[in-house]
Design a protein around this motif. Structure first.
Motif, PDB file in Angstrom:
ATOM      1  N   PRO A  26       0.166  49.366  44.763  1.00  0.00           N
ATOM      2  CA  PRO A  26       0.259  50.729  44.232  1.00  0.00           C
ATOM      3  C   PRO A  26      -0.772  51.652  44.877  1.00  0.00           C
ATOM      4  O   PRO A  26      -1.900  51.247  45.131  1.00  0.00           O
ATOM      5  CB  PRO A  26      -0.036  50.537  42.737  1.00  0.00           C
ATOM      6  N   ALA A  27      -0.347  52.859  45.143  1.00  0.00           N
ATOM      7  CA  ALA A  27      -1.219  53.912  45.673  1.00  0.00           C
ATOM      8  C   ALA A  27      -1.860  53.565  47.011  1.00  0.00           C
ATOM      9  O   ALA A  27      -2.963  54.010  47.309  1.00  0.00           O
ATOM     10  CB  ALA A  27      -2.289  54.266  44.633  1.00  0.00           C
ATOM     11  N   SER A  28      -1.187  52.757  47.832  1.00  0.00           N
ATOM     12  CA  SER A  28      -1.774  52.412  49.139  1.00  0.00           C
ATOM     13  C   SER A  28      -0.838  52.747  50.296  1.00  0.00           C
ATOM     14  O   SER A  28      -0.879  52.114  51.343  1.00  0.00           O
ATOM     15  CB  SER A  28      -2.159  50.927  49.160  1.00  0.00           C
ATOM     16  N   HIS A  29      -0.009  53.742  50.117  1.00  0.00           N
ATOM     17  CA  HIS A  29       0.878  54.172  51.211  1.00  0.00           C
ATOM     18  C   HIS A  29       0.050  54.900  52.268  1.00  0.00           C
ATOM     19  O   HIS A  29      -0.928  55.571  51.941  1.00  0.00           O
ATOM     20  CB  HIS A  29       1.963  55.109  50.666  1.00  0.00           C
ATOM     21  N   THR A  30       0.461  54.751  53.519  1.00  0.00           N
ATOM     22  CA  THR A  30      -0.295  55.381  54.605  1.00  0.00           C
ATOM     23  C   THR A  30       0.633  56.147  55.545  1.00  0.00           C
ATOM     24  O   THR A  30       1.823  55.843  55.638  1.00  0.00           O
ATOM     25  CB  THR A  30      -1.046  54.322  55.443  1.00  0.00           C
ATOM     26  N   LEU A  31       0.046  57.114  56.234  1.00  0.00           N
ATOM     27  CA  LEU A  31       0.793  57.898  57.222  1.00  0.00           C
ATOM     28  C   LEU A  31       1.036  57.013  58.449  1.00  0.00           C
ATOM     29  O   LEU A  31       0.086  56.501  59.029  1.00  0.00           O
ATOM     30  CB  LEU A  31      -0.048  59.130  57.595  1.00  0.00           C
ATOM     31  N   PRO A  32       2.288  56.815  58.837  1.00  0.00           N
ATOM     32  CA  PRO A  32       2.543  55.949  60.003  1.00  0.00           C
ATOM     33  C   PRO A  32       2.125  56.645  61.295  1.00  0.00           C
ATOM     34  O   PRO A  32       2.092  57.871  61.343  1.00  0.00           O
ATOM     35  CB  PRO A  32       4.064  55.762  59.973  1.00  0.00           C
ATOM     36  N   PRO A  33       1.806  55.892  62.346  1.00  0.00           N
ATOM     37  CA  PRO A  33       1.439  56.554  63.601  1.00  0.00           C
ATOM     38  C   PRO A  33       2.637  57.296  64.195  1.00  0.00           C
ATOM     39  O   PRO A  33       3.769  56.831  64.081  1.00  0.00           O
ATOM     40  CB  PRO A  33       1.021  55.384  64.505  1.00  0.00           C
ATOM     41  N   LEU A  34       2.363  58.440  64.785  1.00  0.00           N
ATOM     42  CA  LEU A  34       3.408  59.189  65.478  1.00  0.00           C
ATOM     43  C   LEU A  34       3.683  58.466  66.806  1.00  0.00           C
ATOM     44  O   LEU A  34       2.746  58.144  67.532  1.00  0.00           O
ATOM     45  CB  LEU A  34       2.895  60.616  65.730  1.00  0.00           C
ATOM     46  N   PRO A  35       4.947  58.194  67.137  1.00  0.00           N
ATOM     47  CA  PRO A  35       5.217  57.373  68.331  1.00  0.00           C
ATOM     48  C   PRO A  35       5.114  58.111  69.667  1.00  0.00           C
ATOM     49  O   PRO A  35       5.507  57.571  70.694  1.00  0.00           O
ATOM     50  CB  PRO A  35       6.653  56.866  68.089  1.00  0.00           C
ATOM     51  N   TYR A  36       4.607  59.341  69.659  1.00  0.00           N
ATOM     52  CA  TYR A  36       4.457  60.117  70.901  1.00  0.00           C
ATOM     53  C   TYR A  36       3.398  61.193  70.665  1.00  0.00           C
ATOM     54  O   TYR A  36       2.947  61.389  69.533  1.00  0.00           O
ATOM     55  CB  TYR A  36       5.794  60.763  71.300  1.00  0.00           C
ATOM     56  N   ALA A  37       3.033  61.908  71.730  1.00  0.00           N
ATOM     57  CA  ALA A  37       2.033  62.980  71.602  1.00  0.00           C
ATOM     58  C   ALA A  37       2.641  64.177  70.869  1.00  0.00           C
ATOM     59  O   ALA A  37       3.861  64.328  70.838  1.00  0.00           O
ATOM     60  CB  ALA A  37       1.560  63.396  72.985  1.00  0.00           C
ATOM     61  N   TYR A  38       1.755  65.033  70.318  1.00  0.00           N
ATOM     62  CA  TYR A  38       2.245  66.190  69.547  1.00  0.00           C
ATOM     63  C   TYR A  38       3.127  67.125  70.388  1.00  0.00           C
ATOM     64  O   TYR A  38       4.004  67.783  69.870  1.00  0.00           O
ATOM     65  CB  TYR A  38       1.068  66.994  68.981  1.00  0.00           C
ATOM     66  N   ASN A  39       2.841  67.164  71.686  1.00  0.00           N
ATOM     67  CA  ASN A  39       3.602  68.100  72.538  1.00  0.00           C
ATOM     68  C   ASN A  39       4.751  67.400  73.284  1.00  0.00           C
ATOM     69  O   ASN A  39       5.422  68.005  74.110  1.00  0.00           O
ATOM     70  CB  ASN A  39       2.680  68.792  73.540  1.00  0.00           C
ATOM     71  N   ALA A  40       4.986  66.136  72.975  1.00  0.00           N
ATOM     72  CA  ALA A  40       5.949  65.340  73.759  1.00  0.00           C
ATOM     73  C   ALA A  40       7.390  65.822  73.609  1.00  0.00           C
ATOM     74  O   ALA A  40       8.208  65.592  74.491  1.00  0.00           O
ATOM     75  CB  ALA A  40       5.868  63.869  73.351  1.00  0.00           C
ATOM     76  N   LEU A  41       7.692  66.475  72.490  1.00  0.00           N
ATOM     77  CA  LEU A  41       9.089  66.874  72.250  1.00  0.00           C
ATOM     78  C   LEU A  41       9.339  68.342  72.620  1.00  0.00           C
ATOM     79  O   LEU A  41      10.396  68.897  72.331  1.00  0.00           O
ATOM     80  CB  LEU A  41       9.478  66.608  70.793  1.00  0.00           C
ATOM     81  N   GLU A  42       8.340  68.967  73.276  1.00  0.00           N
ATOM     82  CA  GLU A  42       8.549  70.343  73.746  1.00  0.00           C
ATOM     83  C   GLU A  42       9.592  70.327  74.852  1.00  0.00           C
ATOM     84  O   GLU A  42       9.659  69.346  75.610  1.00  0.00           O
ATOM     85  CB  GLU A  42       7.228  70.924  74.264  1.00  0.00           C
ATOM     86  N   PRO A  43      10.431  71.342  75.024  1.00  0.00           N
ATOM     87  CA  PRO A  43      10.384  72.601  74.283  1.00  0.00           C
ATOM     88  C   PRO A  43      11.197  72.590  72.977  1.00  0.00           C
ATOM     89  O   PRO A  43      11.224  73.606  72.292  1.00  0.00           O
ATOM     90  CB  PRO A  43      11.000  73.595  75.273  1.00  0.00           C
ATOM     91  N   VAL A  44      11.804  71.461  72.624  1.00  0.00           N
ATOM     92  CA  VAL A  44      12.659  71.468  71.421  1.00  0.00           C
ATOM     93  C   VAL A  44      11.812  71.635  70.156  1.00  0.00           C
ATOM     94  O   VAL A  44      12.129  72.416  69.271  1.00  0.00           O
ATOM     95  CB  VAL A  44      13.515  70.186  71.340  1.00  0.00           C
ATOM     96  N   ILE A  45      10.715  70.856  70.073  1.00  0.00           N
ATOM     97  CA  ILE A  45       9.773  71.019  68.951  1.00  0.00           C
ATOM     98  C   ILE A  45       8.395  71.282  69.549  1.00  0.00           C
ATOM     99  O   ILE A  45       7.878  70.454  70.312  1.00  0.00           O
ATOM    100  CB  ILE A  45       9.737  69.761  68.058  1.00  0.00           C
ATOM    101  N   ASP A  46       7.801  72.423  69.211  1.00  0.00           N
ATOM    102  CA  ASP A  46       6.524  72.787  69.819  1.00  0.00           C
ATOM    103  C   ASP A  46       5.363  72.020  69.177  1.00  0.00           C
ATOM    104  O   ASP A  46       5.478  71.504  68.052  1.00  0.00           O
ATOM    105  CB  ASP A  46       6.296  74.301  69.722  1.00  0.00           C
ATOM    106  N   GLU A  47       4.268  71.974  69.926  1.00  0.00           N
ATOM    107  CA  GLU A  47       3.109  71.172  69.530  1.00  0.00           C
ATOM    108  C   GLU A  47       2.557  71.566  68.152  1.00  0.00           C
ATOM    109  O   GLU A  47       2.241  70.707  67.329  1.00  0.00           O
ATOM    110  CB  GLU A  47       2.006  71.319  70.589  1.00  0.00           C
ATOM    111  N   GLN A  48       2.478  72.869  67.900  1.00  0.00           N
ATOM    112  CA  GLN A  48       1.893  73.322  66.628  1.00  0.00           C
ATOM    113  C   GLN A  48       2.755  72.892  65.435  1.00  0.00           C
ATOM    114  O   GLN A  48       2.241  72.427  64.415  1.00  0.00           O
ATOM    115  CB  GLN A  48       1.730  74.847  66.646  1.00  0.00           C
ATOM    116  N   THR A  49       4.072  73.032  65.597  1.00  0.00           N
ATOM    117  CA  THR A  49       4.982  72.614  64.527  1.00  0.00           C
ATOM    118  C   THR A  49       4.826  71.115  64.263  1.00  0.00           C
ATOM    119  O   THR A  49       4.732  70.674  63.115  1.00  0.00           O
ATOM    120  CB  THR A  49       6.448  72.926  64.900  1.00  0.00           C
ATOM    121  N   MET A  50       4.786  70.347  65.342  1.00  0.00           N
ATOM    122  CA  MET A  50       4.672  68.890  65.193  1.00  0.00           C
ATOM    123  C   MET A  50       3.370  68.519  64.487  1.00  0.00           C
ATOM    124  O   MET A  50       3.341  67.679  63.586  1.00  0.00           O
ATOM    125  CB  MET A  50       4.739  68.225  66.585  1.00  0.00           C
TER     126      MET A  50
END
Ligand code: MN3
Length: 240
Positions: free
Chosen positions: A42-66
Motif C-alpha cells: 500500500p502507498a508504494s506506487h512509483t513513477l515509471p522511467p520514461l523510455p526516451y528523452a523529453y525531446n525525443a518525440l518532437e515535433p509531435v510532442i514538444d519537450e516542455q509538454t512531455m
C-alpha cells in the motif's frame, strides 16, 4: 488455480483460457511499481522511467509538454494514489468508514490515471514503424476490416471524447475480442476486464501548449509516433 476458483470462474461463464490472472495482466500492462514481485505494498506506487528523452518525440510532442506531463501530471496521479491508499489504511485502523465514498472515487481516478499513463509512455516511440505487422495486423484486419478502418475508428473515438479522457484500444478477454473504447477522465466509460493495448491521452495537458484547441491535429500526429512493437508485444501476451 485452486478448485474453488475454477468453479467460481465456471459459474461466471468465463473460460479458463479467456481468463488472465493477476500476474499475467501485470506482465502485459507493465508494473513499474514493483520489480521483484507483482504485489505492490500500500502507498508504494512509483513513477515509471520514461523510455526516451523529453525531446525525443518532437515535433509531435514538444519537450516542455512531455516534461510537464510526466513530472507534474503523471507524478500527481502516483502521489494521489499513494495518499489515497494511506488514508484508507488509516481509516481501516481507526474503523472509520465515513470517508469511504470519496476514497473510492480517488482510488478509481488516481489508480486509473497511473495505469493509463504507464501504458501511454511505452506506446510511443521516436522510431515508429507507421503501422503494425504480423499477428496484430491480421487481428486488426479481421476485427475491423482493415488497418485503415481501425485507425479511423480509433481517431474518431479519441477525438470525440467529451472533456478530458482517452482513446483506448483494448483486448476484451471475456469475448476474446479487440475493442475501441473511450475513457472520460481516466475511469469513466469502459468494459470491465478490458486490457488496454494502445492508449491516447487527450486531456488538454497532453497537447494544449503546442496544439491549443486543435485536438484532432494532435490525434492525427500521434499516429506518426506509435510504438507498434510495444502494442504488438502486449497483444501477443494477451492472446498467448
Ligand atoms: Mn495525461
Amino acid at each position: 488455480m485452486n478448485k474453488e476458483r475454477r468453479t467460481f470462474i465456471k459459474q461466471l461463464g468465463l473460460g479458463g483460457s479467456a481468463l488472465l490472472m493477476g500476474s499475467r495482466v501485470t506482465e502485459i500492462l507493465g508494473n513499474s511499481d514493483s520489480k521483484e514481485t507483482h504485489k505492490v505494498l500500500p502507498a508504494s506506487h512509483t513513477l515509471p522511467p520514461l523510455p526516451y528523452a523529453y525531446n525525443a518525440l518532437e515535433p509531435v510532442i514538444d519537450e516542455q509538454t512531455m516534461h510537464l506531463h510526466y513530472h507534474k501530471h503523471h507524478a500527481g496521479y502516483v502521489k494521489g494514489l499513494n495518499a489515497t491508499e494511506q488514508k484508507l489504511a488509516e481509516a481501516m485502523k481507526a474503523q472509520d468508514f465515513s470517508i469511504i465514498k470519496s476514497m473510492e472515487r480517488d482510488l478509481a481516478f488516481y489508480g486509473s490515471g497511473h495505469i493509463l499513463h504507464s501504458v501511454f509512455w511505452n506506446n510511443l516511440s521516436p522510431k515508429s514503424k507507421g503501422k503494425p505487422e504480423g499477428s496484430l495486423l491480421q487481428a486488426l484486419e479481421s476485427e475491423f476490416g482493415s488497418f485503415n478502418n481501425f485507425k479511423s475508428q480509433m481517431i474518431a473515438a479519441t477525438t470525440s471524447v467529451e472533456g478530458s479522457g482517452w482513446g483506448i484500444f483494448a483486448f476484451q478477454p471475456i469475448w476474446q475480442k479487440l475493442v475501441i473504447l473511450q475513457a472520460e477522465k481516466h475511469q469513466n466509460l469502459t468494459q470491465w476486464g478490458a486490457i488496454p493495448l494502445l492508449v491516447i491521452d487527450v486531456w488538454e495537458h497532453a497537447y494544449y501548449l503546442q496544439y491549443q484547441n486543435r485536438r484532432a491535429d494532435f490525434v492525427q500526429r500521434i499516429f506518426d509516433i506509435i510504438n507498434w512493437d510495444d502494442v504488438s508485444e502486449r497483444y501477443k501476451k494477451v492472446v498467448s
